[in-house]
Design a protein around this motif. Structure first.
Motif, mmCIF file in Angstrom:
data_model
loop_
_atom_site.group_PDB
_atom_site.id
_atom_site.type_symbol
_atom_site.label_atom_id
_atom_site.label_comp_id
_atom_site.label_asym_id
_atom_site.label_seq_id
_atom_site.Cartn_x
_atom_site.Cartn_y
_atom_site.Cartn_z
ATOM 1 N N HIS A 94 0.860 -1.184 0.000
ATOM 2 C CA HIS A 94 0.000 0.000 0.000
ATOM 3 C C HIS A 94 0.895 1.232 0.000
ATOM 4 O O HIS A 94 1.886 1.275 0.719
ATOM 5 C CB HIS A 94 -0.863 -0.028 1.265
ATOM 6 C CG HIS A 94 -2.113 0.733 1.173
ATOM 7 N ND1 HIS A 94 -2.345 1.844 1.923
ATOM 8 C CD2 HIS A 94 -3.215 0.548 0.423
ATOM 9 C CE1 HIS A 94 -3.545 2.307 1.658
ATOM 10 N NE2 HIS A 94 -4.086 1.556 0.746
ATOM 11 N N LYS A 95 0.552 2.215 -0.805
ATOM 12 C CA LYS A 95 1.309 3.477 -0.818
ATOM 13 C C LYS A 95 0.866 4.285 0.393
ATOM 14 O O LYS A 95 -0.237 4.798 0.442
ATOM 15 C CB LYS A 95 1.025 4.236 -2.109
ATOM 16 C CG LYS A 95 1.729 5.558 -2.201
ATOM 17 C CD LYS A 95 1.465 6.201 -3.552
ATOM 18 C CE LYS A 95 0.522 7.359 -3.378
ATOM 19 N NZ LYS A 95 0.300 8.112 -4.604
ATOM 20 N N SER A 96 1.729 4.371 1.371
ATOM 21 C CA SER A 96 1.417 5.074 2.608
ATOM 22 C C SER A 96 2.170 6.394 2.650
ATOM 23 O O SER A 96 3.281 6.502 2.144
ATOM 24 C CB SER A 96 1.829 4.230 3.810
ATOM 25 O OG SER A 96 1.204 2.972 3.762
ATOM 26 N N HIS A 97 1.566 7.379 3.277
ATOM 27 C CA HIS A 97 2.195 8.684 3.461
ATOM 28 C C HIS A 97 2.732 8.767 4.880
ATOM 29 O O HIS A 97 2.018 8.438 5.825
ATOM 30 C CB HIS A 97 1.177 9.806 3.250
ATOM 31 C CG HIS A 97 0.561 9.797 1.898
ATOM 32 N ND1 HIS A 97 -0.539 9.036 1.594
ATOM 33 C CD2 HIS A 97 0.912 10.442 0.765
ATOM 34 C CE1 HIS A 97 -0.847 9.220 0.321
ATOM 35 N NE2 HIS A 97 0.014 10.063 -0.208
ATOM 36 N N ASN A 153 1.331 14.210 -1.639
ATOM 37 C CA ASN A 153 0.950 12.955 -2.299
ATOM 38 C C ASN A 153 1.938 12.580 -3.389
ATOM 39 O O ASN A 153 1.826 11.523 -3.976
ATOM 40 C CB ASN A 153 -0.441 13.081 -2.914
ATOM 41 C CG ASN A 153 -1.535 12.923 -1.904
ATOM 42 O OD1 ASN A 153 -1.301 12.466 -0.793
ATOM 43 N ND2 ASN A 153 -2.730 13.317 -2.265
ATOM 44 N N MET A 205 6.645 9.086 1.108
ATOM 45 C CA MET A 205 6.001 7.802 0.837
ATOM 46 C C MET A 205 6.750 6.669 1.528
ATOM 47 O O MET A 205 7.958 6.730 1.724
ATOM 48 C CB MET A 205 5.982 7.519 -0.668
ATOM 49 C CG MET A 205 5.279 8.539 -1.475
ATOM 50 S SD MET A 205 3.543 8.598 -1.031
ATOM 51 C CE MET A 205 3.074 10.065 -1.890
ATOM 52 N N ALA A 247 6.343 2.157 1.700
ATOM 53 C CA ALA A 247 5.611 0.950 1.316
ATOM 54 C C ALA A 247 5.258 0.157 2.578
ATOM 55 O O ALA A 247 6.131 -0.273 3.309
ATOM 56 C CB ALA A 247 6.453 0.091 0.382
ATOM 57 N N ASN A 259 -1.353 0.673 7.349
ATOM 58 C CA ASN A 259 -1.665 2.053 6.985
ATOM 59 C C ASN A 259 -3.063 2.452 7.443
ATOM 60 O O ASN A 259 -3.257 3.539 7.973
ATOM 61 C CB ASN A 259 -1.535 2.226 5.472
ATOM 62 C CG ASN A 259 -1.707 3.658 5.026
ATOM 63 O OD1 ASN A 259 -1.338 4.587 5.719
ATOM 64 N ND2 ASN A 259 -2.273 3.836 3.862
#
Length: 92
Positions: A2-5, A15, A21, A23, A29
């Motif tokens: 999942h692309k997490s911030h 973004n 970012m 992973a 997340n």
């Protein structure tokens, strides 16, 4: 994955910036990080100034490409509230 911030968009996180970012698996997340972010948002919404820090944590044995073993999260608020948590990377 999942692309997490690291810093959520609602707190001004980008973004697009790769340095914001990380992973992670979706569950890390959308559960652990989200719960912690909601605590920070409650402080901000109450008018407090908040120092917020999020760091990736890697194992010394990370493979290529490295995937963090989790994320360390901290906040300190002008209200006196503070918290820290480690959100581990759960299995997929």
């Amino acid at each position: 994955m999942h692309k997490s911030h690291l810093i959520a968009r609602r707190f001004g996180g980008s973004n697009e910036a790769p340095e914001n970012m990380v992973a992670l698996y979706r569950r890390a997340n959308l559960s652990g990080m989200k719960i912690f972010e909601n605590q920070v948002a409650a402080e901000v919404n109450a008018g407090a100034s908040v120092y917020y820090l999020v760091r990736r944590k890697y194992s010394a044995y990370s493979k290529d490409p490295p995937v963090p073993i989790g994320v360390s999260m901290y906040y300190w608020s002008s209200s006196g509230a503070h918290d820290e948590d480690f959100i581990p990377k759960p299995t997929p």
